[in-house]
Write a protein that holds these residues in place. Sequence first.
Motif, PDB file in Angstrom:
ATOM      1  N   TYR A  75      16.322 -40.836  49.051  1.00 22.47           N
ATOM      2  CA  TYR A  75      15.992 -41.344  47.723  1.00 22.47           C
ATOM      3  C   TYR A  75      16.575 -42.742  47.538  1.00 22.47           C
ATOM      4  O   TYR A  75      17.696 -43.023  47.982  1.00 22.47           O
ATOM      5  N   ARG A  76      15.815 -43.599  46.890  1.00 21.78           N
ATOM      6  CA  ARG A  76      16.334 -44.881  46.438  1.00 21.78           C
ATOM      7  C   ARG A  76      16.309 -44.846  44.917  1.00 21.78           C
ATOM      8  O   ARG A  76      15.282 -44.531  44.319  1.00 21.78           O
ATOM      9  N   THR A  78      18.141 -46.349  40.965  1.00 20.87           N
ATOM     10  CA  THR A  78      18.921 -47.314  40.195  1.00 20.87           C
ATOM     11  C   THR A  78      19.765 -46.574  39.176  1.00 20.87           C
ATOM     12  O   THR A  78      19.253 -45.738  38.417  1.00 20.87           O
ATOM     13  N   ILE A 160      22.810 -50.550  47.938  1.00 23.13           N
ATOM     14  CA  ILE A 160      21.731 -51.393  48.440  1.00 23.13           C
ATOM     15  C   ILE A 160      21.682 -52.740  47.721  1.00 23.13           C
ATOM     16  O   ILE A 160      21.468 -53.785  48.333  1.00 23.13           O
ATOM     17  N   GLU A 169      21.795 -50.376  42.672  1.00 18.51           N
ATOM     18  CA  GLU A 169      20.747 -49.668  43.404  1.00 18.51           C
ATOM     19  C   GLU A 169      21.358 -48.991  44.621  1.00 18.51           C
ATOM     20  O   GLU A 169      22.051 -49.631  45.416  1.00 18.51           O
ATOM     21  N   GLU A 171      20.946 -45.823  47.862  1.00 22.69           N
ATOM     22  CA  GLU A 171      20.033 -45.050  48.701  1.00 22.69           C
ATOM     23  C   GLU A 171      20.797 -43.864  49.273  1.00 22.69           C
ATOM     24  O   GLU A 171      21.878 -44.028  49.834  1.00 22.69           O
ATOM     25  N   THR A 173      20.586 -40.156  51.545  1.00 25.47           N
ATOM     26  CA  THR A 173      19.928 -39.188  52.421  1.00 25.47           C
ATOM     27  C   THR A 173      20.691 -37.886  52.293  1.00 25.47           C
ATOM     28  O   THR A 173      21.922 -37.859  52.464  1.00 25.47           O
ATOM     29  N   ILE A 203      11.756 -41.802  49.111  1.00 24.79           N
ATOM     30  CA  ILE A 203      11.095 -42.677  50.075  1.00 24.79           C
ATOM     31  C   ILE A 203      10.629 -41.924  51.325  1.00 24.79           C
ATOM     32  O   ILE A 203       9.694 -42.364  51.983  1.00 24.79           O
TER      33      ILE A 203
END
Length: 304
Positions: A75-76, A78, A160, A169, A171, A173, A203
């Motif tokens: 996932y990405r 904010t 990120i 932001e 990311e 896993t 993503i």
Amino acid sequence: MARKRKGRDISGWLVVDKPAGITSTAVVNKVKWALDAKKAGHAGTLDPEATGVLAVALGEATKTVPYITDALKAYRFTVRLGQATNTDDAEGEVIHSSDLRPEDADITDALSAFIGDIQQVPPKFSAVKIDGQRAYKLARDGEDVELSARALWVEELLLIDRPDADHVELEMTCGKGGYVRSIARDLGEALGCYGHVLKLRRIWSGPFEATNGLSMDQIKELERTPALDDHIQPLEIGLDDLTELRCTEEGAAKLRNGNPGMVFAADGVEYGDEAWASLNGEAVAVGVYKAGELHPSRVFVRPA
């Protein structure tokens, strides 16, 4: 007598790049209608405002959904710093606020506590069941929802971007059952500034990537045409994390009847391992390997 289910007997996966503002169930229903499919489901719910990979299983591929659900996904997202909401995302009401804004180094240091085997309390506005009722329904009714912590494996959690002081932001896993909203909430608490999810995008999920997914506009454009069928991926993709064992015609016939069938051993497979049997590259069954045979737990039935 049960009603015969209408639609085509088609099996496989259609990957959708889900837009914001629609539920996962609504996406599945649209795909099912667009393909005139008899049966459809999805491998992992996305919140209505979340975007990204929603893998829709069709027909016999629905039997492989647990393997995609259990796979790693990324996932990405904010995080809005300085505010906590009652839903842990931008849809809720602000319940706490702070003027504190941590430095990038402080955020990076704090992320380490959320990597590996962690315990995570789901958001109060979630689909977790409490005494048979969804937590979000109880929360909407004003009840004080108490949820127990759950285990989660986080493979990676990275900073990120930091577009401004109020936003970061990230990311992530992770394994099965992760709530990104809980990560944002708990990170904000750890930093002493509060936080909630502003934007969320899945993503990739197991073998499926958002960049290969169809938009809802593309699905609408191709609905009820053979061109949409061209985007269906084989159901065997859902078995990527299991070892493939080839079988004979005789073995396949036994497996299809729910009986143990002979399979050819493969490198790395051991007694008691879960694997899948194939005949001419097509999945026949999933089961447990025992001394040259597969003992089936799921059998794939194809149209004659």
